[in-house]
Design a protein around this motif. Sequence first.
Motif, PDB file in Angstrom:
ATOM      1  N   GLY A   1      71.979  42.358  31.198  1.00 22.08           N
ATOM      2  CA  GLY A   1      71.222  42.320  29.945  1.00 22.08           C
ATOM      3  C   GLY A   1      71.561  43.432  28.965  1.00 22.08           C
ATOM      4  N   ALA A   2      71.908  44.592  29.468  1.00 21.37           N
ATOM      5  CA  ALA A   2      72.281  45.683  28.557  1.00 21.37           C
ATOM      6  C   ALA A   2      73.731  45.484  28.142  1.00 21.37           C
ATOM      7  CB  ALA A   2      72.080  47.038  29.225  1.00 21.37           C
ATOM      8  N   LYS A   3      73.985  45.479  26.852  1.00 18.73           N
ATOM      9  CA  LYS A   3      75.307  45.093  26.364  1.00 18.73           C
ATOM     10  C   LYS A   3      76.331  46.217  26.439  1.00 18.73           C
ATOM     11  CE  LYS A   3      74.064  41.265  23.341  1.00 18.73           C
ATOM     12  NZ  LYS A   3      72.593  41.213  23.342  1.00 18.73           N
ATOM     13  N   ASN A   4      75.893  47.450  26.531  1.00 17.81           N
ATOM     14  CA  ASN A   4      76.823  48.569  26.634  1.00 17.81           C
ATOM     15  C   ASN A   4      76.098  49.748  27.258  1.00 17.81           C
ATOM     16  OD1 ASN A   4      75.447  49.691  24.130  1.00 17.81           O
ATOM     17  ND2 ASN A   4      76.405  47.826  23.338  1.00 17.81           N
TER      18      ASN A   4
ATOM     19  N   TRP B   1      66.166  45.956  28.123  1.00 20.30           N
ATOM     20  CA  TRP B   1      66.674  45.170  29.263  1.00 20.30           C
ATOM     21  C   TRP B   1      67.562  44.027  28.780  1.00 20.30           C
ATOM     22  CZ3 TRP B   1      65.139  40.069  29.240  1.00 20.30           C
ATOM     23  CH2 TRP B   1      63.981  39.750  28.514  1.00 20.30           C
TER      24      TRP B   1
ATOM     25  N   THR C   1      69.701  44.064  25.477  1.00 22.15           N
ATOM     26  CA  THR C   1      69.974  44.879  24.305  1.00 22.15           C
ATOM     27  C   THR C   1      69.802  44.138  22.985  1.00 22.15           C
ATOM     28  OG1 THR C   1      71.597  46.072  25.604  1.00 22.15           O
ATOM     29  CG2 THR C   1      71.685  46.402  23.214  1.00 22.15           C
TER      30      THR C   1
ATOM     31  N   GLU D   1      75.864  52.733  26.208  1.00 23.20           N
ATOM     32  CA  GLU D   1      75.130  53.505  25.219  1.00 23.20           C
ATOM     33  C   GLU D   1      73.690  52.996  25.107  1.00 23.20           C
ATOM     34  OE1 GLU D   1      78.238  52.666  24.981  1.00 23.20           O
ATOM     35  OE2 GLU D   1      79.295  54.510  24.504  1.00 23.20           O
ATOM     36  N   SER D   2      73.529  51.675  24.982  1.00 26.18           N
ATOM     37  CA  SER D   2      72.193  51.096  24.821  1.00 26.18           C
ATOM     38  C   SER D   2      71.416  51.111  26.135  1.00 26.18           C
ATOM     39  CB  SER D   2      72.301  49.654  24.329  1.00 26.18           C
ATOM     40  OG  SER D   2      72.999  49.595  23.111  1.00 26.18           O
TER      41      SER D   2
END
Lengths: 356, 281
Positions: free
Chosen positions: A137-140, B168, B170, A142-143
């Motif tokens: 779910g987290a695209k990178n 969760w 982005t 950094e995020s």
Amino acid sequence: MLSSELISCFFSTHAKRLKLHLGFILLLCACSTDPEIVRPSDKYSFDVPYFETGTNVPQPAHNQATKAGVELGKKLFFDPILSGNDQISCATCHLQKLAFSDSVALTNKGISGKPLLRNTPALFNLAWATGYFHDGGAKNLESQVFAPLLHEDEMKENLDELVKELSGIEEYKIMFKNAFGTDSINTSFIAWAIAQYERSLISASSRYDHWKQNKGEKLSQLEISGMLIYQEKCQKCHQEGFFTDYSYHNNGLDSTFTDMSHERLYTGRYRITDNIEDLGKYKTPSLRNLSFSAPYMHDGRMASLEDVIAHYSSGIKHSATLSKDLPSGGFKFSDENKKALLAFLKTLDDYDFTTR
Amino acid sequence: MKNLFKISLIAFSILFLISCKEEDKNEPKPAETGSVKLYFDTQILVDNVYSKLNLDNSGIAFTDTVSALSANAYTNAAGNKYTVNQVRYWVSNVVLYTEDGKSYAEPNSYHLVEYTPTASKEAFTVSGVPVGHYTKISYSIGVDSVPNHDLTKKAGDLDEKIGMSWTWDTGYIFFKMEGRFERTNGSKGYYWYHIGLDGNYKTLTQDFPEHIVIEKSGIPSVHFKTNINAVFGLPSGASNTEVLDLNKVSAMHGGASMAKVAGNYTNAGFVIDHVHGAHDH
């Protein structure tokens, strides 16, 4: 605009040096139209794995690693100042000796003491992944950093407070200045530094790697036959090299996915893509460092590697999205094959990575 | 020392002029600029009359139930009685168009609009607009994909700390509306409509009812009003909306319902009520 550039140039440099390097410095300053942040320090030189064709690790254009950035990220990663009660750091659950994982299924070491809903993932070779968390779910990176920082059961940090706290520490001010050209700390810089450090966590120095590179290492007959089984049955998803395809598959852990609680957490990749074909799919974990990263699966439901091998041998549950590369009911490994597979997997443990 | 500074400054200036001469030639003389203030007034259309939306002050609670809805309850197209606890959304990438086809795109154009019992920010000023006559505006509800895919690429009001993003998965929550509602069986529940995802980033282009004159001094204003009822769709699908029933959709889990709500507020949620010239007040 012009005069302010001149003045900021002027005062940022010592007058005597200016006298000497007058024109040159000025030319550089005055005509700079690039608003990018100045990074005075050296580029970080990644230890790119031998099996990679690229000469550098993938990293975003706006956050190219520097020595100072990686160093700052490392300090932040191990500093409990990042949590609301100043007692929990990233390293509380990501222990280097366990390949930056922990040894429990669902940790309760967060600020609330409540068990989390997912197993702590091991951290290595992250730069090549395209999504983070078990469902991507987290695209990178950094995020991603903000998720554990803000989560009320993990570090529950007030980010304004954190910026204030860090800004009051001389050592951090210097380190941020070195990494990002300014001692004005903000949350993006915090995330960027941690992401840089995480990309530097590269593991490619196991016995298998030394054998592969003809560095004098030998694999036993048992390990070799385990490798052949791996190549036949496992390598489609756990591709040689990183030993993962960094993609998402349903490996037959469950037969239904009807629990929609916690924003559909129990549906795997489906919660992210909203695509019914992604029900029950999770990111392929690397087969590297398995001796350190127990227990296994996204929820830590399997305590040992023996359990995992038994699952692939006879425990695979059928559902519509089950990986086409897995036979319903399992591979039916013989005891001998199980032993060999286990022996091969252990050649992928990178003790250099966990102790360096 | 003082002299050294002076000499240096002169030397620098000369050097600067010489070294940048080429660029300067091509740079147009900076235009004179002014500002415009945009108001987003949170209203609701009931019986063909717009009025200020009255908020429910009973607190944000996903699980606890109340025995009665706040007096500030409304009825949507599906016939659900509901209240509104908070409305928050991003207005981004504002572009103003002149009568002769020129445009001004505000840089770093990400504005949080919020209307809650504890915080309200229903207006913002766009500055640096070249003087001239402007006839229309375009703006988007949400955050475009580049910052939406990396929470550290901040600009304008974008911030990961204010509860308008997901970590969760982005991305930013483009539009958030929460409140309570009465179920068919009479019990009360909490609904939360959190809209995001690239596909629901919507751009609106609207004509001003009369020209806006941007001048060096004085600030004209554009007054938008929302129709919060449109979020749930309008009766018989008016204005290209789709009716949502809170009994069936009280929370947003991904694609289909999110897209409906985004379509609803885009197609029927925002209208320009009136504009004021800089010197009208």
